[in-house]
Design an enzyme around this catalytic site. Structure first.
Site, PDB file in Angstrom:
ATOM      1  N   CYS A 195       0.841  -1.204   0.000  1.00  0.00           N
ATOM      2  CA  CYS A 195       0.000   0.000   0.000  1.00  0.00           C
ATOM      3  C   CYS A 195       0.875   1.252   0.000  1.00  0.00           C
ATOM      4  O   CYS A 195       0.616   2.207  -0.734  1.00  0.00           O
ATOM      5  CB  CYS A 195      -0.903   0.013   1.223  1.00  0.00           C
ATOM      6  SG  CYS A 195      -1.973  -1.425   1.418  1.00  0.00           S
TER       7      CYS A 195
ATOM      8  N   CYS B 213       2.331   2.714  -3.342  1.00  0.00           N
ATOM      9  CA  CYS B 213       1.522   3.617  -4.172  1.00  0.00           C
ATOM     10  C   CYS B 213       1.146   4.896  -3.426  1.00  0.00           C
ATOM     11  O   CYS B 213       1.199   5.985  -3.984  1.00  0.00           O
ATOM     12  CB  CYS B 213       0.238   2.925  -4.628  1.00  0.00           C
ATOM     13  SG  CYS B 213       0.488   1.613  -5.845  1.00  0.00           S
TER      14      CYS B 213
ATOM     15  N   CYS C 263      -8.505  -2.287  -4.021  1.00  0.00           N
ATOM     16  CA  CYS C 263      -7.087  -2.009  -4.277  1.00  0.00           C
ATOM     17  C   CYS C 263      -6.276  -3.304  -4.303  1.00  0.00           C
ATOM     18  O   CYS C 263      -5.376  -3.459  -5.139  1.00  0.00           O
ATOM     19  CB  CYS C 263      -6.538  -1.063  -3.211  1.00  0.00           C
ATOM     20  SG  CYS C 263      -6.978   0.666  -3.462  1.00  0.00           S
TER      21      CYS C 263
ATOM     22  N   CYS D  62     -35.317   3.881  18.320  1.00  0.00           N
ATOM     23  CA  CYS D  62     -34.352   3.985  19.419  1.00  0.00           C
ATOM     24  C   CYS D  62     -33.461   5.223  19.269  1.00  0.00           C
ATOM     25  O   CYS D  62     -33.359   6.046  20.181  1.00  0.00           O
ATOM     26  CB  CYS D  62     -33.471   2.736  19.475  1.00  0.00           C
ATOM     27  SG  CYS D  62     -34.271   1.291  20.197  1.00  0.00           S
ATOM     28  N   HIS D  63     -32.811   5.352  18.104  1.00  0.00           N
ATOM     29  CA  HIS D  63     -31.679   6.279  17.993  1.00  0.00           C
ATOM     30  C   HIS D  63     -32.056   7.696  17.590  1.00  0.00           C
ATOM     31  O   HIS D  63     -31.255   8.618  17.791  1.00  0.00           O
ATOM     32  CB  HIS D  63     -30.658   5.704  17.022  1.00  0.00           C
ATOM     33  CG  HIS D  63     -30.120   4.376  17.450  1.00  0.00           C
ATOM     34  ND1 HIS D  63     -29.442   4.188  18.639  1.00  0.00           N
ATOM     35  CD2 HIS D  63     -30.189   3.154  16.856  1.00  0.00           C
ATOM     36  CE1 HIS D  63     -29.103   2.920  18.757  1.00  0.00           C
ATOM     37  NE2 HIS D  63     -29.550   2.267  17.692  1.00  0.00           N
TER      38      HIS D  63
ATOM     39  N   ARG E  30     -21.746  -4.395  13.907  1.00  0.00           N
ATOM     40  CA  ARG E  30     -22.654  -3.765  14.864  1.00  0.00           C
ATOM     41  C   ARG E  30     -24.071  -3.711  14.319  1.00  0.00           C
ATOM     42  O   ARG E  30     -25.045  -3.944  15.057  1.00  0.00           O
ATOM     43  CB  ARG E  30     -22.171  -2.346  15.200  1.00  0.00           C
ATOM     44  CG  ARG E  30     -22.977  -1.704  16.329  1.00  0.00           C
ATOM     45  CD  ARG E  30     -22.663  -2.391  17.658  1.00  0.00           C
ATOM     46  NE  ARG E  30     -23.572  -1.999  18.721  1.00  0.00           N
ATOM     47  CZ  ARG E  30     -24.632  -2.712  19.111  1.00  0.00           C
ATOM     48  NH1 ARG E  30     -24.942  -3.856  18.498  1.00  0.00           N
ATOM     49  NH2 ARG E  30     -25.382  -2.302  20.103  1.00  0.00           N
TER      50      ARG E  30
ATOM     51  N   CYS F 235     -27.568  -5.257  15.864  1.00  0.00           N
ATOM     52  CA  CYS F 235     -28.799  -4.505  16.081  1.00  0.00           C
ATOM     53  C   CYS F 235     -29.996  -5.209  15.434  1.00  0.00           C
ATOM     54  O   CYS F 235     -31.059  -5.314  16.027  1.00  0.00           O
ATOM     55  CB  CYS F 235     -28.667  -3.091  15.520  1.00  0.00           C
ATOM     56  SG  CYS F 235     -27.683  -1.985  16.555  1.00  0.00           S
TER      57      CYS F 235
END
Length: 263
Positions: free
Chosen positions: A78, A81, A116, A182-183, A220, A224
């Site tokens: 990585c 480049c 990539c 909820c959020h 996550r 949920c």
């Protein structure tokens, strides 16, 4: 305790259902947006602030090593480049998900890393939730710490972002709950012993004490959905990228925190 069909819902869930605003309600205003960090106890906040104590920094260190390690194909690493990540990757995570011209669809940062690998390194993509993919993603995202989440103003993303909002507001699963109930409508209240956060994705990949390791936003979201008694999408699903797009717009301009620490 799992809810049995035909038995009464827990009182706290009934309250959430009754107080929910209609689908399509405006999200939290930018001035009122708060990171989940603000709801953490002093011990977890101190852990996140201190790179020497933050367990997520172990993944970042692994990612730094992978950044300079050539793949098995023998092509450039990585760094070959992109050079110094602190310069070339500064701000990148704050702008993802983004449009990918080659596939003509939005992709998140994990997908960009794997693209990539395939296109430029001649290497196999890394598996979702694998230590190497989490490490590289955390390393790249950490270069944007402190910068505001800044979703691209790209009209090609509009339909996917709208799909993400629809998914966020849709009632799902056996409990008939939505993310928004909820959020958006009940953040700051308690669900059992836990304070309901606004649910902004400012720190992913993050270290979750419950997991005893780092994890992605998609992990996550799957948790949920399972908690809502809904069928979770598979890793890499277009629905997850759509949700990530909407969540990024919903979180802006909060700062990137990667790697965050959560309970």
């Amino acid at each position: 305790m799992p809810h049995r069909p035909g038995s009464p819902l827990p009182v706290v869930l009934v309250a959430l259902l009754l107080t929910a605003a209609p689908a399509g309600a405006e999200p939290i205003a930018p001035a009122d947006r708060r990171s989940s960090f603000d709801q953490m106890g002093a011990e977890i906040q101190a852990m996140q602030r201190d790179d020497g104590a933050n367990p997520g920094m172990l993944a970042v260190a692994d990612g730094a090593e992978l950044w300079t390690k050539p793949p098995m194909s023998g092509r450039a690493a990585c760094a070959g480049c992109h050079g110094e990540a602190s310069t070339s990757m500064r701000g990148v995570a704050a702008r993802y998900p983004a449009w990918d011209a080659r596939t003509a669809r939005p992709i998140d940062l994990q997908d960009r890393i794997n693209a990539c690998r395939r296109e430029h390194q001649g290497a196999d993509p890394l598996a979702y939730e694998s230590p190497d993919l989490l490490a590289l993603t955390a390393f790249v995202a950490t270069q944007s710490r402190g910068l505001p989440v800044a979703p691209p103003d790209d009209p090609r993303l509009a339909s996917a972002r709208a799909e993400g909002r629809a998914l966020f507001e849709a009632r799902q699963g056996q409990l008939g709950l939505s993310c928004a109930i909820c959020h958006d409508e009940n953040w700051g209240r308690r669900l059992g012993s836990a304070v309901i956060p606004q649910g902004h994705p400012t720190g992913y990949p993050l270290y979750r004490l419950e997991w005893q390791g780092p994890g992605s936003l998609q992990r996550r979201l799957r948790n949920c959905l399972t908690g809502m008694r809904a069928e979770p999408f598979g890793y890499g699903a277009t629905e997850f990228v759509a949700l990530e797009l909407y969540l990024a717009a919903r979180a802006a301009p909060l700062p990137v925190e990667t790697p965050a620490v959560r309970p």
